[in-house]
Design a protein around this motif. Structure first.
Motif, mmCIF file in Angstrom:
data_model
loop_
_atom_site.group_PDB
_atom_site.id
_atom_site.type_symbol
_atom_site.label_atom_id
_atom_site.label_comp_id
_atom_site.label_asym_id
_atom_site.label_seq_id
_atom_site.Cartn_x
_atom_site.Cartn_y
_atom_site.Cartn_z
ATOM 1 N N ALA A 644 0.834 -1.203 0.000
ATOM 2 C CA ALA A 644 0.000 0.000 0.000
ATOM 3 C C ALA A 644 0.866 1.249 0.000
ATOM 4 C CB ALA A 644 -0.932 -0.010 1.214
ATOM 5 N N LEU A 645 1.930 1.234 0.769
ATOM 6 C CA LEU A 645 2.853 2.364 0.769
ATOM 7 C C LEU A 645 3.585 2.459 -0.566
ATOM 8 C CD1 LEU A 645 4.343 4.711 2.053
ATOM 9 C CD2 LEU A 645 5.912 3.058 3.119
ATOM 10 N N ALA A 646 3.981 1.308 -1.115
ATOM 11 C CA ALA A 646 4.694 1.311 -2.401
ATOM 12 C C ALA A 646 3.866 2.003 -3.476
ATOM 13 C CB ALA A 646 5.024 -0.118 -2.815
ATOM 14 N N LEU A 647 2.558 1.735 -3.502
ATOM 15 C CA LEU A 647 1.684 2.355 -4.498
ATOM 16 C C LEU A 647 1.699 3.876 -4.344
ATOM 17 C CD1 LEU A 647 -0.013 0.875 -6.635
ATOM 18 C CD2 LEU A 647 -2.008 1.272 -5.206
ATOM 19 N N GLU A 648 1.675 4.367 -3.095
ATOM 20 C CA GLU A 648 1.717 5.808 -2.853
ATOM 21 C C GLU A 648 3.072 6.394 -3.251
ATOM 22 O OE1 GLU A 648 -0.781 7.646 -2.015
ATOM 23 O OE2 GLU A 648 -2.137 5.949 -1.797
ATOM 24 N N VAL A 649 4.147 5.647 -3.019
ATOM 25 C CA VAL A 649 5.489 6.103 -3.400
ATOM 26 C C VAL A 649 5.592 6.206 -4.911
ATOM 27 C CG1 VAL A 649 7.941 5.476 -3.434
ATOM 28 C CG2 VAL A 649 6.613 5.241 -1.309
ATOM 29 N N PHE A 650 5.117 5.187 -5.645
ATOM 30 C CA PHE A 650 5.173 5.204 -7.108
ATOM 31 C C PHE A 650 4.375 6.387 -7.667
ATOM 32 C CE2 PHE A 650 5.505 0.284 -6.886
ATOM 33 C CZ PHE A 650 6.866 0.380 -6.621
ATOM 34 N N ARG A 651 3.269 6.689 -7.022
ATOM 35 C CA ARG A 651 2.475 7.818 -7.499
ATOM 36 C C ARG A 651 3.201 9.139 -7.215
ATOM 37 N NH1 ARG A 651 -3.650 9.043 -5.496
ATOM 38 N NH2 ARG A 651 -2.652 8.780 -3.452
ATOM 39 N N GLU A 652 3.726 9.300 -6.024
ATOM 40 C CA GLU A 652 4.413 10.543 -5.670
ATOM 41 C C GLU A 652 5.638 10.773 -6.548
ATOM 42 O OE1 GLU A 652 7.069 13.339 -4.130
ATOM 43 O OE2 GLU A 652 7.529 11.171 -4.183
ATOM 44 N N ARG A 653 6.310 9.683 -6.927
ATOM 45 C CA ARG A 653 7.509 9.789 -7.760
ATOM 46 C C ARG A 653 7.177 9.973 -9.245
ATOM 47 N NH1 ARG A 653 11.926 11.508 -5.894
ATOM 48 N NH2 ARG A 653 10.239 12.812 -5.083
ATOM 49 N N GLY A 654 5.882 10.021 -9.610
ATOM 50 C CA GLY A 654 5.493 10.274 -11.003
ATOM 51 C C GLY A 654 5.588 9.063 -11.902
#
Length: 693
Positions: A644-654
């Protein structure tokens, strides 16, 4: 998952409480409330079933003219031809009227077109043949309202015509001795949704007179009920009375052919509802017309010889098996064609082939409309001419649409939900383009989304009992306007998934809390279902009583099943923790930060799985199914939390974009140049700070 979107109803709690206080069972109260039947008074009115038809048939425009002309023909010994249609509605209408006329001593001829050779509706060669046999009066049932030219031809031969129909009218009506159709703009009859057999029944009641109405209704209501259900008429008003009384009279009907068909279909001695009529009896009767042998079904319903009835019933069921095989082959071919269509050609599916069986294309059109959530037009080609059958979706009015394309067609007829047409082969491309524009103008250009209407999610699984299922039968008969209730069980566990019926169907064992349920998913393979034992799922289903070896138990008949969009307790806690981290002022303890920490290799595994899933086209899902797949790739005791955190990281990193459209999450890859530094993500930096403290 068969449907892209589930529309789950949510009744007002106060409405459900009021109905329950009035004595209505829980599930019935929920369904009634969500359908807007919110008070005990309106519920009682809705559930009440009339024992007779209360509207006088003489209210129909031209009914007086029809009765006068037919009675004159009977009295003077004229030969009367009954011209029907080759579907269930047309066949039952024909048999109903023929039986009555013969009981009056009339000399009758029967004509049901051959679907392939004659096509839909009236035809000049058929009319000529009936005139050659001495007919001076022709009565149409379930057809004729658009046969202006053919009615004029009959008149030129010295044959009068009485038209009875229930389909939409064109601007100019046939110049017949009488035109009886509730859809006539000038017809004052208040109930507009009778099937063809309903109109034929009304004609017989008018011919018999008020004193015989009850007796005639009792004799013919079963035939009319079968035709009404088969033609998917709105299940309200007089249709509800016809079907309710027809089903009740079914075990005692005088028509021996119906009893023979019940035995051959395995329904003898069993309760028969509108569901069995629609899915067991009707397809067998319809198979005769589809396979070019409509007279076989009419012979079965007309015969008074039990031995002959048994023989015809066997033939009919064999024809149905043949129809099923042909249908499967055509459907597979049609799906291949659809894959070649451009996106702008998928708002309305217009498909054609010389190889398809003309009698089966209509039922395939129904399957395609449901599968692809749009109107479907299936065209059988022969010698440069196409004969098409079409089915609606989402209330799209086919008759109006065909009228707008009349310059491209040789002819058409039907109603807003189902219709037929003929078209020159060279016009098909133009017809496809125009029909797609027509559908887009109605839908606003939005791509079709297959949607399942669910009455309600069951919050307390303990309410799903055999007693509740049996009490729901008070809402019968089901049909258009009163569909069979669909419920949802959210966040269940698939304990077992087992192929049955030579792998054609699936049997499942579902659990939620302490409740366990047997479920059956017809015509779905394990591969298509995509659900493994142990999966957390949402299930949409009908409730039914299943009797096996004398033992009756509750069974869920699945309509659809999907990876659950309802988080478990642990999943909900994990999502809340990630939400706290990603918020600017989110507060985590060092222990919580440690739980969220993942290695570089775990992030890499998660990214590979996500990228693969998106490139496979699985871009529109809720977040939970994604996270469960990614968690399995990431591994470890906190895999769901970290994915769940990985998905948010991938989104924040574009790397990905996430956007909410209604109740769906649209996810897509964002092309990037070079490497992306995940460690620079502020969420991960915040984690490091928490761990350091």
């Amino acid at each position: 998952m068969k449907y892209q979107k589930w529309n789950i109803g949510a009744p007002r709690e106060e409405d459900v409480a009021a109905l329950r206080e009035a004595g209505y069972p829980y599930l019935m109260a929920v369904v009634l409330a969500v359908r807007g039947i919110a008070s005990p008074e309106t519920a009682a009115e809705f559930l009440d079933r009339d024992r007779k038809l209360t509207l006088s048939p003489m209210l129909m425009k031209d009914m007086d003219k029809a009765v006068a002309r037919i009675q004159r023909a009977i009295a003077s010994g004229e030969t009367i031809a009954v011209f029907g249609d080759y579907d269930v509605d047309g066949i039952t209408s024909t048999v109903l009227l023929m039986d009555y006329l013969k009981s009056c001593g009339a000399k009758c001829l029967r004509y049901i077109p051959r679907r392939i050779e004659d096509g839909y509706g009236l035809s000049k060669p058929a009319i000529q043949g009936l005139r050659d046999q001495g007919a001076t009066l022709m009565i149409t049932v379930d057809c004729g309202i658009t046969g202006n030219e053919e009615v004029d031809f009959a008149a030129s031969l010295g044959m009068d015509v009485v038209v009875t129909d229930h389909h939409e009218c064109k601007e100019e009506l046939p110049r017949a001795a009488a035109v009886v159709d509730p859809h006539r703009p000038d017809c004052p009859y208040p109930f507009k949704f009778l099937a063809g057999c309903g109109v034929a029944l009304k004609l017989v009641l008018a011919l018999g007179g008020e004193n015989r109405e009850d007796a005639l209704f009792a004799r013919y209501c079963t035939l009319a009920a079968i035709g009404t259900v088969a033609d998917v008429m709105r299940m309200e008003g007089e249709n509800r009375a016809i079907v309710s009384c027809g089903l009740e009279a079914l075990p005692h009907t005088d028509f021996v052919g119906i009893h023979a068909l019940l035995r051959e279909a395995g329904l003898a001695g069993k309760p028969v509802t509108s569901i069995q009529i629609g899915f067991v009896l009707s397809p067998r009767i319809n198979a005769a017309g589809r396979m070019g042998a409509a007279d076989l079904a009419a012979d079965l319903l007309e015969t008074g010889d039990p031995a002959r009835a048994e023989e015809l019933a066997r033939e009919l069921c064999e024809l149905n098996r043949e129809r099923q095989a042909v249908e499967q082959a055509i459907c597979a071919d049609a799906v291949e064609q659809i894959e070649t269509l451009r996106q702008e050609e998928r708002s309305a599916l217009v498909l054609s082939s010389e190889e398809w069986h003309q009698g089966v294309v209509g039922i395939v059109a129904s399957r395609l409309s449901e599968k692809y959530s749009c109107p479907s037009f299936m065209i059988h080609l022969k010698d440069g001419t196409g004969r098409g059958s079409c089915r609606s979706y989402g209330g799209f009015n086919l008759f109006t649409a065909l009228e707008s394309c009349a310059d491209l067609l040789d002819g058409f007829g039907g109603h807003e939900l189902a219709a037929g047409f003929t078209i020159p082969e060279e016009n098909i491309a133009a017809f496809r383009a125009r029909m797609n524009r027509c559908v887009r103008s109605v839908t606003g250009g939005e791509p079709p989304v297959s949607s399942l209407e669910v009455d309600a999610a069951v919050a307390s699984p303990g309410e799903l009992t055999l007693e509740q299922a049996e009490q729901l039968e008070q809402m019968e008969p089901y049909g258009a306007g009163n569909p069979r209730p669909v419920f949802a069980l959210l966040g269940a566990t698939a304990e077992a998934v087992q192929p049955v019926g030579q792998g054609k169907h699936l049997k499942l064992r579902l659990s939620k809390g302490v409740s366990r349920f047997d479920a059956i998913f017809f015509s779905v393979t394990a591969e298509e279902c995509g659900i493994a034992p142990g999966s957390r799922v949402d299930a949409a289903f009908y409730l039914q009583a299943n009797t096996f070896r004398g033992n009756t138990t509750l069974q869920l008949q699945l309509v659809d099943v999907r990876p659950s969009l309802l988080p478990s307790r642990n999943e909900a806690e994990a999502l809340a923790l990630v939400r706290r981290l990603t918020e600017e002022n989110g507060a985590l303890s060092p222990q919580e930060a440690l739980r969220l920490r993942a290695s570089r290799s775990q992030y890499a595994a998660c990214w590979v799985a996500l990228e693969k899933r998106l490139r496979q086209g699985k871009a529109e899902e809720d977040r939970l199914p994604y996270l469960r797949v990614l968690a399995a790739r990431m591994g470890g005791s906190e895999s769901f939390l970290r994915s769940a955190l990985a998905l948010e990281v991938f989104r924040e990193r574009g790397l990905i974009s996430l956007s909410r459209q209604g109740d769906r999450l649209v996810m897509s890859l964002i092309p990037v140049q070079g490497k992306v530094d995940l460690a620079a993500c502020p969420y991960l930096l915040r984690l490091q700070e928490k761990e350091a403290t």
